[in-house]
Motif scaffolding. Structure first.
Motif, PDB file in Angstrom:
ATOM      1  N   VAL A 193      26.379  48.599  42.707  1.00  0.00           N
ATOM      2  CA  VAL A 193      27.374  47.601  43.106  1.00  0.00           C
ATOM      3  C   VAL A 193      27.398  46.437  42.125  1.00  0.00           C
ATOM      4  O   VAL A 193      28.476  45.946  41.751  1.00  0.00           O
ATOM      5  N   CYS A 194      26.228  45.987  41.677  1.00  0.00           N
ATOM      6  CA  CYS A 194      26.184  44.917  40.667  1.00  0.00           C
ATOM      7  C   CYS A 194      26.944  45.334  39.412  1.00  0.00           C
ATOM      8  O   CYS A 194      27.729  44.566  38.847  1.00  0.00           O
ATOM      9  N   ALA A 195      26.683  46.559  38.950  1.00  0.00           N
ATOM     10  CA  ALA A 195      27.333  47.049  37.736  1.00  0.00           C
ATOM     11  C   ALA A 195      28.845  47.160  37.917  1.00  0.00           C
ATOM     12  O   ALA A 195      29.619  46.806  37.014  1.00  0.00           O
ATOM     13  N   LEU A 196      29.277  47.625  39.087  1.00  0.00           N
ATOM     14  CA  LEU A 196      30.722  47.738  39.350  1.00  0.00           C
ATOM     15  C   LEU A 196      31.399  46.374  39.306  1.00  0.00           C
ATOM     16  O   LEU A 196      32.502  46.227  38.768  1.00  0.00           O
ATOM     17  N   LEU A 197      30.740  45.372  39.878  1.00  0.00           N
ATOM     18  CA  LEU A 197      31.306  44.026  39.866  1.00  0.00           C
ATOM     19  C   LEU A 197      31.412  43.487  38.438  1.00  0.00           C
ATOM     20  O   LEU A 197      32.436  42.898  38.052  1.00  0.00           O
ATOM     21  N   ILE A 198      30.373  43.696  37.630  1.00  0.00           N
ATOM     22  CA  ILE A 198      30.397  43.216  36.248  1.00  0.00           C
ATOM     23  C   ILE A 198      31.439  43.967  35.437  1.00  0.00           C
ATOM     24  O   ILE A 198      32.243  43.359  34.706  1.00  0.00           O
ATOM     25  N   MET A 199      31.452  45.284  35.547  1.00  0.00           N
ATOM     26  CA  MET A 199      32.389  46.102  34.768  1.00  0.00           C
ATOM     27  C   MET A 199      33.833  45.762  35.102  1.00  0.00           C
ATOM     28  O   MET A 199      34.668  45.574  34.216  1.00  0.00           O
ATOM     29  N   GLY A 200      34.125  45.678  36.403  1.00  0.00           N
ATOM     30  CA  GLY A 200      35.494  45.370  36.819  1.00  0.00           C
ATOM     31  C   GLY A 200      35.918  43.978  36.395  1.00  0.00           C
ATOM     32  O   GLY A 200      37.040  43.781  35.906  1.00  0.00           O
ATOM     33  N   GLY A 201      35.019  43.002  36.550  1.00  0.00           N
ATOM     34  CA  GLY A 201      35.353  41.633  36.194  1.00  0.00           C
ATOM     35  C   GLY A 201      35.593  41.449  34.708  1.00  0.00           C
ATOM     36  O   GLY A 201      36.581  40.826  34.294  1.00  0.00           O
ATOM     37  N   LEU A 202      34.691  41.982  33.874  1.00  0.00           N
ATOM     38  CA  LEU A 202      34.855  41.832  32.417  1.00  0.00           C
ATOM     39  C   LEU A 202      36.053  42.618  31.898  1.00  0.00           C
ATOM     40  O   LEU A 202      36.712  42.205  30.938  1.00  0.00           O
ATOM     41  N   HIS A 203      36.346  43.732  32.543  1.00  0.00           N
ATOM     42  CA  HIS A 203      37.541  44.489  32.146  1.00  0.00           C
ATOM     43  C   HIS A 203      38.810  43.712  32.477  1.00  0.00           C
ATOM     44  O   HIS A 203      39.730  43.612  31.651  1.00  0.00           O
ATOM     45  N   ASP A 204      38.862  43.140  33.676  1.00  0.00           N
ATOM     46  CA  ASP A 204      40.061  42.405  34.086  1.00  0.00           C
ATOM     47  C   ASP A 204      40.221  41.091  33.329  1.00  0.00           C
ATOM     48  O   ASP A 204      41.346  40.670  33.036  1.00  0.00           O
ATOM     49  N   PHE A 217      38.725  40.230  30.171  1.00  0.00           N
ATOM     50  CA  PHE A 217      38.788  40.323  28.708  1.00  0.00           C
ATOM     51  C   PHE A 217      39.278  41.675  28.192  1.00  0.00           C
ATOM     52  O   PHE A 217      39.396  41.867  26.983  1.00  0.00           O
ATOM     53  N   GLY A 218      39.519  42.614  29.119  1.00  0.00           N
ATOM     54  CA  GLY A 218      39.962  43.936  28.700  1.00  0.00           C
ATOM     55  C   GLY A 218      38.855  44.796  28.117  1.00  0.00           C
ATOM     56  O   GLY A 218      39.121  45.790  27.437  1.00  0.00           O
ATOM     57  N   TRP A 219      37.588  44.427  28.375  1.00  0.00           N
ATOM     58  CA  TRP A 219      36.470  45.186  27.813  1.00  0.00           C
ATOM     59  C   TRP A 219      36.382  46.568  28.458  1.00  0.00           C
ATOM     60  O   TRP A 219      36.646  46.744  29.651  1.00  0.00           O
ATOM     61  N   ASP A 220      36.001  47.542  27.647  1.00  0.00           N
ATOM     62  CA  ASP A 220      35.843  48.900  28.132  1.00  0.00           C
ATOM     63  C   ASP A 220      34.708  48.971  29.156  1.00  0.00           C
ATOM     64  O   ASP A 220      33.597  48.486  28.910  1.00  0.00           O
ATOM     65  N   ARG A 221      34.990  49.582  30.294  1.00  0.00           N
ATOM     66  CA  ARG A 221      34.012  49.622  31.381  1.00  0.00           C
ATOM     67  C   ARG A 221      32.725  50.346  30.969  1.00  0.00           C
ATOM     68  O   ARG A 221      31.617  49.886  31.266  1.00  0.00           O
ATOM     69  N   ASN A 222      32.873  51.481  30.315  1.00  0.00           N
ATOM     70  CA  ASN A 222      31.695  52.255  29.942  1.00  0.00           C
ATOM     71  C   ASN A 222      30.841  51.532  28.897  1.00  0.00           C
ATOM     72  O   ASN A 222      29.607  51.611  28.924  1.00  0.00           O
ATOM     73  N   LEU A 230      43.229  31.539  47.368  1.00  0.00           N
ATOM     74  CA  LEU A 230      43.860  32.030  46.144  1.00  0.00           C
ATOM     75  C   LEU A 230      44.433  33.429  46.307  1.00  0.00           C
ATOM     76  O   LEU A 230      45.199  33.889  45.450  1.00  0.00           O
ATOM     77  N   GLY A 231      44.058  34.124  47.383  1.00  0.00           N
ATOM     78  CA  GLY A 231      44.602  35.446  47.657  1.00  0.00           C
ATOM     79  C   GLY A 231      44.178  36.503  46.651  1.00  0.00           C
ATOM     80  O   GLY A 231      44.920  37.466  46.423  1.00  0.00           O
ATOM     81  N   LEU A 232      42.995  36.356  46.047  1.00  0.00           N
ATOM     82  CA  LEU A 232      42.531  37.298  45.037  1.00  0.00           C
ATOM     83  C   LEU A 232      41.453  38.212  45.620  1.00  0.00           C
ATOM     84  O   LEU A 232      40.715  37.827  46.530  1.00  0.00           O
ATOM     85  N   ALA A 233      41.361  39.431  45.068  1.00  0.00           N
ATOM     86  CA  ALA A 233      40.412  40.407  45.583  1.00  0.00           C
ATOM     87  C   ALA A 233      39.206  40.603  44.665  1.00  0.00           C
ATOM     88  O   ALA A 233      38.256  41.285  45.044  1.00  0.00           O
ATOM     89  N   ASP A 234      39.235  40.035  43.469  1.00  0.00           N
ATOM     90  CA  ASP A 234      38.134  40.190  42.522  1.00  0.00           C
ATOM     91  C   ASP A 234      37.408  38.861  42.379  1.00  0.00           C
ATOM     92  O   ASP A 234      38.005  37.862  41.980  1.00  0.00           O
ATOM     93  N   PRO A 235      36.117  38.810  42.716  1.00  0.00           N
ATOM     94  CA  PRO A 235      35.398  37.527  42.692  1.00  0.00           C
ATOM     95  C   PRO A 235      35.326  36.898  41.307  1.00  0.00           C
ATOM     96  O   PRO A 235      35.384  35.669  41.183  1.00  0.00           O
ATOM     97  N   MET A 236      35.185  37.705  40.259  1.00  0.00           N
ATOM     98  CA  MET A 236      35.091  37.129  38.924  1.00  0.00           C
ATOM     99  C   MET A 236      36.420  36.508  38.494  1.00  0.00           C
ATOM    100  O   MET A 236      36.459  35.418  37.914  1.00  0.00           O
ATOM    101  N   ILE A 237      37.513  37.193  38.810  1.00  0.00           N
ATOM    102  CA  ILE A 237      38.835  36.642  38.493  1.00  0.00           C
ATOM    103  C   ILE A 237      39.065  35.357  39.280  1.00  0.00           C
ATOM    104  O   ILE A 237      39.600  34.369  38.753  1.00  0.00           O
TER     105      ILE A 237
END
Length: 501
Positions: free
Chosen positions: A123-134, A136-141, A264-271
């Motif tokens: 779950v930690c990794a999913l949160l980091i991967m999704g947040g950095l992708h959204d 900065f557009g970084w590749d999840r893998n 703010l009506g957002l679903a991603d905590p990092m965003i």
């Protein structure tokens, strides 16, 4: 191992201890550091994410915050009392569980604990991967590979380096989140219309259970990070520092998360964090988001480290394991491969995964915490033969029937009360409209059964083994002290003709 060599390793190298006993000569650190340490562990956007759970089910900001605060307090009470075992035992948390479940029987709760560690890192990794992708557009893998390598390295270096990194993150993160929170309170962060959410008993119960599990999850490794404290460290101080540190940051950021998603009506905590921070100052939210990622790196490293200790205990329960750096590296590698593989197989909806995972982990861990705490505080009163915890033919035996029966019974009673929306709702939970009290039923059942089953147990029967163990440990301490004196004498630069008195 001598104290001087332990200090050299904690300063320049890799921690040498694994599942073995930490002698009094090697103990170091201050109990007051436990407060900032556990404060920082929860001071990252997984805590923020928990504030999204209630509103996603229709619960208002106020009710979400109340449910979260109550859940965090309940979970932390158990976690904080487990922390007292570290200084007394000088062992990782799960090694001590052999006293309740047996040298080999402990494999059952160890397996559940490994599931806990792997799932938490996923779950930690999913949160980091999704947040950095959204953001900065970084590749999840690519992000996943970077997380895996960096956290495995920190886990390999171990206890002291973990404490250093967490302390540094405490001082960098506290002002960042404080400024953001103050800005929100005084109305400097613009937001849209407030969503009309209300009280919902099911959502309240899910938020409570999820948050209780969040800090109860830390109970399986809290002693891993207190076992180097002096043995005479007052228990009340450990409980107090751990409790205040763990609840304050968690409740703070969960409330922040609930505000972000409802306003703010957002679903991603990092965003959400990034947008709120950038509303004050361009780039400020991005800095907070990056800092949050670093905090989660530390969390994953801690979980991997404790996963290594748990896996070593698991293997040692089958065949004795000699702690070496090679074994340490291999086991951390195995833990890392397991959670990385599970992350690749998981979906991308981290919030839903978090909610389900933490509820399941609560079910897995509650019977263990009940048995462990009842044994420590009410049955054996903190008195154990340390050396017998490492012997299949020791006084604790291979299979601890009291602990195993209580643990399995705790699982059985969960089934009719379990409430996992969209997955499974037990028959009794259905009559309660999905309100989840399964964890409470399990806690009471396991704890009460173990206590009643232990009424026939006589603590006096173990006194001889405890005395023999203490005598052996004291002998090691004297040998260690002699080694310290010799090494220090070799380091002294004494001018010729000067006598040492």
């Amino acid at each position: 191992m001598s104290n001087s060599s332990a200090e050299d390793q904690s300063t320049y190298g890799v921690e040498r201890h694994s599942i073995d006993y930490v002698s009094s000569a090697e103990r170091h650190g201050q109990v007051r550091d436990q407060g900032p340490f556990w404060f920082t562990v929860n001071f990252q956007f997984m805590s923020v994410s928990l504030g999204f759970v209630g509103p996603a089910m229709g619960l208002s900001l106020g009710w979400t915050t109340l449910a979260a605060a109550l859940g965090i307090i309940v979970g932390t009470i158990f976690m904080a009392f487990h922390a007292t075992q570290g200084p007394i035992m000088g062992l990782p948390q799960m090694v001590q569980s052999r006293a309740q479940f047996g040298y080999r029987g402990v494999i059952l709760p160890l397996s559940a604990t490994l599931v806990n560690f792997i799932g938490f890192n996923v779950v930690c990794a999913l949160l980091i991967m999704g947040g950095l992708h959204d953001l900065f557009g970084w590749d999840r893998n690519a992000v996943l590979i970077g997380i895996a390598i960096s956290t495995a390295l920190l886990a390999f270096y171990g206890y002291d380096w973990m404490h250093r990194v967490v302390k540094l993150l405490f001082w960098t993160s506290l002002p960042l989140f404080a400024i953001l929170s103050v800005a929100i309170v005084i109305g400097l962060v613009p937001h849209g219309p407030v969503h009309q959410l209300h009280f919902n008993a099911v959502a309240f119960g899910v938020e409570f259970a999820t948050c209780a599990s969040y800090n109860l999850n830390l109970a399986v490794y809290v002693s891993d990070y207190s076992r180097y404290l002096k043995r005479d460290t007052p228990a009340a101080q450990i409980v107090g520092f751990v409790f205040i540190g763990a609840i304050s940051s968690a409740i703070w950021l969960i409330a922040l998360g609930a505000w972000l998603t409802t306003r703010l009506g957002l679903a991603d905590p990092m965003i959400a964090i990034s947008r709120a921070g950038n509303a004050q100052l361009s780039g400020y939210g991005t800095v907070i988001a990056i800092d949050s990622v670093l905090l989660m790196f530390a969390m994953i490293a801690m979980t991997s480290y404790s996963g290594m200790l748990t896996l070593a205990t698991w293997l040692d329960s089958i065949r004795p394991v000699t702690p070496t750096l090679t074994i340490r590296a291999i086991l951390i590698g195995v833990i890392t491969l397991l959670w990385v593989g599970a992350t690749l197989a998981a979906g991308e909806n981290a919030i839903n995964a978090l909610m389900v995972l933490l509820t399941i982990l609560l079910y897995l861990l509650v019977p263990w915490t009940a048995v462990n705490l009842v044994d420590y505080f009410f049955v054996r009163h903190g008195h154990y033969a340390i050396k017998d915890l490492f012997r299949a033919d020791g006084i604790y035996g291979s299979w601890g029937w009291r602990g195993l029966f209580a643990y399995i019974l705790g699982w059985i009673v969960i089934v009719p009360f379990a409430a996992l929306p969209g997955i499974y709702v037990g028959p009794i939970a259905k009559t309660m409209h999905g309100i989840d009290i399964a964890w409470l039923v399990s806690l009471v059942t396991s704890g009460l059964f173990y206590y009643l089953a232990s009424l026939s147990f006589s603590p006096e029967s173990e006194q001889a083994a405890i005395a023999a163990s203490e005598l052996e440990l004291e002998g090691r301490l004297r040998t260690s002290a002699q080694s310290i004196a010799w090494e220090q004498s070799q380091r002294l630069q004494v001018p010729q003709g000067v006598a040492i008195r």
